[in-house]
Design a protein around this motif. Structure first.
Motif, PDB file in Angstrom:
ATOM      1  N   LEU A 114       0.825  -1.206   0.000  1.00 14.62           N
ATOM      2  CA  LEU A 114       0.000   0.000   0.000  1.00 14.62           C
ATOM      3  C   LEU A 114       0.861   1.257   0.000  1.00 14.62           C
ATOM      4  O   LEU A 114       1.843   1.341   0.757  1.00 14.62           O
ATOM      5  CB  LEU A 114      -0.900   0.021   1.234  1.00 14.62           C
ATOM      6  N   PRO A 115       0.500   2.260  -0.803  1.00 15.29           N
ATOM      7  CA  PRO A 115       1.233   3.538  -0.771  1.00 15.29           C
ATOM      8  C   PRO A 115       1.050   4.232   0.584  1.00 15.29           C
ATOM      9  O   PRO A 115      -0.072   4.321   1.100  1.00 15.29           O
ATOM     10  CB  PRO A 115       0.578   4.354  -1.893  1.00 15.29           C
ATOM     11  N   ILE A 116       2.139   4.712   1.160  1.00 16.72           N
ATOM     12  CA  ILE A 116       2.080   5.453   2.420  1.00 16.72           C
ATOM     13  C   ILE A 116       1.769   6.912   2.113  1.00 16.72           C
ATOM     14  O   ILE A 116       2.460   7.551   1.312  1.00 16.72           O
ATOM     15  CB  ILE A 116       3.405   5.329   3.189  1.00 16.72           C
ATOM     16  N   VAL A 117       0.727   7.444   2.755  1.00 19.64           N
ATOM     17  CA  VAL A 117       0.330   8.837   2.528  1.00 19.64           C
ATOM     18  C   VAL A 117       0.562   9.708   3.759  1.00 19.64           C
ATOM     19  O   VAL A 117       0.544  10.936   3.663  1.00 19.64           O
ATOM     20  CB  VAL A 117      -1.144   8.923   2.082  1.00 19.64           C
ATOM     21  N   ASP A 118       0.753   9.114   4.921  1.00 22.28           N
ATOM     22  CA  ASP A 118       1.064   9.846   6.148  1.00 22.28           C
ATOM     23  C   ASP A 118       2.245   9.159   6.808  1.00 22.28           C
ATOM     24  O   ASP A 118       2.093   8.113   7.444  1.00 22.28           O
ATOM     25  CB  ASP A 118      -0.148   9.882   7.085  1.00 22.28           C
ATOM     26  N   ASP A 119       3.411   9.758   6.657  1.00 26.01           N
ATOM     27  CA  ASP A 119       4.638   9.121   7.119  1.00 26.01           C
ATOM     28  C   ASP A 119       4.611   8.851   8.619  1.00 26.01           C
ATOM     29  O   ASP A 119       5.062   7.798   9.079  1.00 26.01           O
ATOM     30  CB  ASP A 119       5.829  10.012   6.775  1.00 26.01           C
ATOM     31  N   ALA A 120       4.078   9.790   9.384  1.00 24.47           N
ATOM     32  CA  ALA A 120       4.066   9.640  10.837  1.00 24.47           C
ATOM     33  C   ALA A 120       3.130   8.545  11.304  1.00 24.47           C
ATOM     34  O   ALA A 120       3.326   7.964  12.381  1.00 24.47           O
ATOM     35  CB  ALA A 120       3.689  10.969  11.500  1.00 24.47           C
ATOM     36  N   ALA A 121       2.097   8.243  10.521  1.00 22.20           N
ATOM     37  CA  ALA A 121       1.113   7.234  10.913  1.00 22.20           C
ATOM     38  C   ALA A 121       1.529   5.821  10.506  1.00 22.20           C
ATOM     39  O   ALA A 121       0.910   4.844  10.941  1.00 22.20           O
ATOM     40  CB  ALA A 121      -0.250   7.561  10.292  1.00 22.20           C
ATOM     41  N   ALA A 122       2.575   5.703   9.688  1.00 18.67           N
ATOM     42  CA  ALA A 122       3.033   4.400   9.210  1.00 18.67           C
ATOM     43  C   ALA A 122       4.166   3.890  10.095  1.00 18.67           C
ATOM     44  O   ALA A 122       4.949   4.676  10.631  1.00 18.67           O
ATOM     45  CB  ALA A 122       3.509   4.509   7.767  1.00 18.67           C
ATOM     46  N   PRO A 123       4.269   2.590  10.266  1.00 19.86           N
ATOM     47  CA  PRO A 123       5.319   2.046  11.135  1.00 19.86           C
ATOM     48  C   PRO A 123       6.700   2.185  10.525  1.00 19.86           C
ATOM     49  O   PRO A 123       6.871   2.131   9.307  1.00 19.86           O
ATOM     50  CB  PRO A 123       4.926   0.570  11.272  1.00 19.86           C
ATOM     51  N   ARG A 124       7.691   2.338  11.398  1.00 23.22           N
ATOM     52  CA  ARG A 124       9.091   2.355  10.974  1.00 23.22           C
ATOM     53  C   ARG A 124       9.736   1.001  11.223  1.00 23.22           C
ATOM     54  O   ARG A 124      10.667   0.615  10.526  1.00 23.22           O
ATOM     55  CB  ARG A 124       9.849   3.435  11.744  1.00 23.22           C
ATOM     56  N   VAL A 125       9.275   0.295  12.248  1.00 23.34           N
ATOM     57  CA  VAL A 125       9.827  -1.027  12.537  1.00 23.34           C
ATOM     58  C   VAL A 125       8.892  -2.087  11.959  1.00 23.34           C
ATOM     59  O   VAL A 125       7.738  -1.808  11.643  1.00 23.34           O
ATOM     60  CB  VAL A 125      10.014  -1.240  14.062  1.00 23.34           C
ATOM     61  N   SER A 126       9.390  -3.301  11.829  1.00 21.32           N
ATOM     62  CA  SER A 126       8.539  -4.407  11.391  1.00 21.32           C
ATOM     63  C   SER A 126       7.579  -4.772  12.511  1.00 21.32           C
ATOM     64  O   SER A 126       7.967  -4.822  13.677  1.00 21.32           O
ATOM     65  CB  SER A 126       9.390  -5.623  11.025  1.00 21.32           C
ATOM     66  N   ILE A 127       6.360  -5.044  12.141  1.00 17.58           N
ATOM     67  CA  ILE A 127       5.325  -5.385  13.116  1.00 17.58           C
ATOM     68  C   ILE A 127       4.714  -6.729  12.742  1.00 17.58           C
ATOM     69  O   ILE A 127       4.317  -6.943  11.596  1.00 17.58           O
ATOM     70  CB  ILE A 127       4.200  -4.331  13.162  1.00 17.58           C
ATOM     71  N   THR A 128       4.649  -7.618  13.715  1.00 12.40           N
ATOM     72  CA  THR A 128       3.875  -8.855  13.558  1.00 12.40           C
ATOM     73  C   THR A 128       2.764  -8.841  14.589  1.00 12.40           C
ATOM     74  O   THR A 128       3.013  -8.688  15.783  1.00 12.40           O
ATOM     75  CB  THR A 128       4.750 -10.099  13.769  1.00 12.40           C
ATOM     76  N   ASP A 129       1.540  -8.951  14.111  1.00 13.54           N
ATOM     77  CA  ASP A 129       0.376  -9.025  14.996  1.00 13.54           C
ATOM     78  C   ASP A 129       0.115 -10.504  15.253  1.00 13.54           C
ATOM     79  O   ASP A 129      -0.411 -11.215  14.401  1.00 13.54           O
ATOM     80  CB  ASP A 129      -0.826  -8.363  14.327  1.00 13.54           C
ATOM     81  N   ASN A 130       0.507 -10.976  16.437  1.00 11.35           N
ATOM     82  CA  ASN A 130       0.429 -12.402  16.724  1.00 11.35           C
ATOM     83  C   ASN A 130      -0.996 -12.920  16.679  1.00 11.35           C
ATOM     84  O   ASN A 130      -1.241 -14.042  16.218  1.00 11.35           O
ATOM     85  CB  ASN A 130       1.071 -12.696  18.079  1.00 11.35           C
TER      86      ASN A 130
END
Length: 428
Positions: free
Chosen positions: A293-309
């Motif tokens: 997905l294209p990121i449109v709000d840099d601050a709202a997007a994660p910088r680290v990898s996220i796994t939702d267990n």
């Protein structure tokens, strides 16, 4: 110790499959002086199962799918309409055998032994990839490679005891991980402050984990190997001589590529190509999905990898796009993209990172991850002289690719590998 099946170089190898595993194999062999021909049905490297994978290099997260917990949750997952796992029975003996071996592998002693072996291969993969990237100027930018660290978020407090045991056990294998509370989770990744999908109970932080674009890495390694490329040319069959040695791969249109060694690294297609020889490797395709997905709000997007267990979904930032991937479907070779699966991935991003992405151009993808029942890939010589295999990595294809390529190249050269090859020997 020299393997009796090893080949003294320099020789010619034909590697079938230009995904991340095949491209890494081509590079590892070229590095050792082999002349390589790389063959793939797609027009570019990395366009098949590697194209839209989860992008996480998860060196500390190699626990196999076959665990007692998975077996316990299987009935519930199969009944839920939005379950992360689906199974459609296949009328094949090989499918029934795979399921039987999967159930047999769902024992903690087996899981621990397999995890130890995979951790060893993952560390070899990390060392190999870093060495290769350091030798290729501009490779980090070309492949979007970053050491972001990884957060696994848990939404149920009762999972804490089991996670603590796992982390303590993995510490002995060099995994530097820490359990962090909900406030620390949000400090490490501020974009999770507005997360939906339920409260966060705690997380596991691994600072050394990385992300990389698997398709771009496959292109980079294929080019750096100097291999002769035969792309857009599917393999029709393997050719044996009168003595039974596999000596060539015949492509669509009749072209025949003769080589001293034929290496099968074709993902799920490996099974179909080996079948005429009488081989039955225990590999089944496990279907997964992703959207980029294209990121449109840099601050709202994660910088680290996220796994939702809880949701069994992974999120990785690749430049100006966010990739979310997940699901595991044992349903055969279907590549249909059900809209419900893609919408579920998009909805997860809406809830977890509200406002971060645009959904006008989601770039959906599905791939068939070639998986063994135990979770260990098959790497090494077959019972047919001249034929080698590097396949069956499951969801860990990207993480393990460089390590398994190095292992196979060492075996083909008769060198002592850095990891125990008996853990990954070819069966079937």
């Amino acid at each position: 110790m020299t393997s009796p099946t090893a080949l003294a170089g320099p020789r010619h190898a034909c590697v079938i499959g230009a995904g991340i595993v095949g491209a890494a194999t081509a590079h590892a062999l070229a590095e050792r002086g082999w002349r390589v021909t790389l063959v793939d049905a797609h027009a570019q490297p990395g366009r098949g199962e590697s194209l839209g994978n989860g992008a996480q290099l998860s060196y500390s997260y190699v626990e196999p799918l076959a665990t007692p917990d998975a077996l316990k949750n299987l009935p519930k997952w199969l009944l839920l309409p939005d379950s992360p796992l689906r199974w459609r029975p296949q009328p094949r003996f090989s499918h029934a055998r795979w399921l039987s071996e999967f159930v047999a592998a769902c024992q903690w002693p087996t899981v621990r032994r397999t995890s130890e072996q995979l951790l060893s291969l993952a560390e070899e993969s990390r060392r190999t990839l870093h060495r290769w990237l350091a030798a290729l100027p501009g490779s980090a930018e070309a492949t979007r490679h970053t050491q972001t660290g990884k957060l696994v978020i848990y939404r149920k407090p009762e999972a804490l005891a089991g996670v603590q045991r796992q982390i303590e056990w993995q510490r002995a294998w060099g995994c530097a991980q820490a359990i962090v509370g909900a406030d620390e989770v949000r400090r490490l990744e501020p974009a999770l402050a507005a997360t939906g999908g339920g409260p966060i109970a705690f997380g596991v932080w691994t600072a050394t984990e990385e992300v990389i674009d698997a398709a771009r890495l496959a292109v980079l390694l294929a080019q750096a190997s100097g291999a002769t490329l035969r792309l857009g040319r599917p393999v029709q069959r393997l050719v044996r001589d009168a003595a039974g040695r596999v000596v060539a791969a015949e492509l669509a249109g009749g072209e025949r590529i003769e080589a001293d060694a034929i290496v099968m690294a074709a993902g799920p297609a490996t099974v179909q190509l080996l079948k005429p020889l009488g081989a039955r490797p225990p590999i089944e395709p496990i279907k997964g999905y992703s959207v980029s997905l294209p990121i449109v709000d840099d601050a709202a997007a994660p910088r680290v990898s996220i796994t939702d267990n809880g949701r069994k979904l992974v999120h990785a930032r690749l430049g100006d796009r966010l990739r979310v991937a997940g699901f595991a479907e044992l349903i055969g070779m279907s590549r249909v993209l059900p809209p419900a699966r893609i919408e579920a991935l998009c909805q997860s991003v809406r809830e977890t990172f509200p406002g971060a992405c645009s959904f006008d151009d989601p770039q959906p993808w599905t791939g068939l991850r070639p998986a063994t029942p135990s979770g260990r890939p098959q790497v090494g010589a077959t019972r047919w002289p001249g034929l080698w295999v590097n396949a069956g990595h499951g969801a860990l294809g990207l993480t393990l690719s460089c390590g398994s390529a190095s292992l196979l190249a060492d075996l083909m050269e008769g060198r002592e590998p850095a990891v125990d090859p008996t853990a990954f020997r070819v069966t079937g």
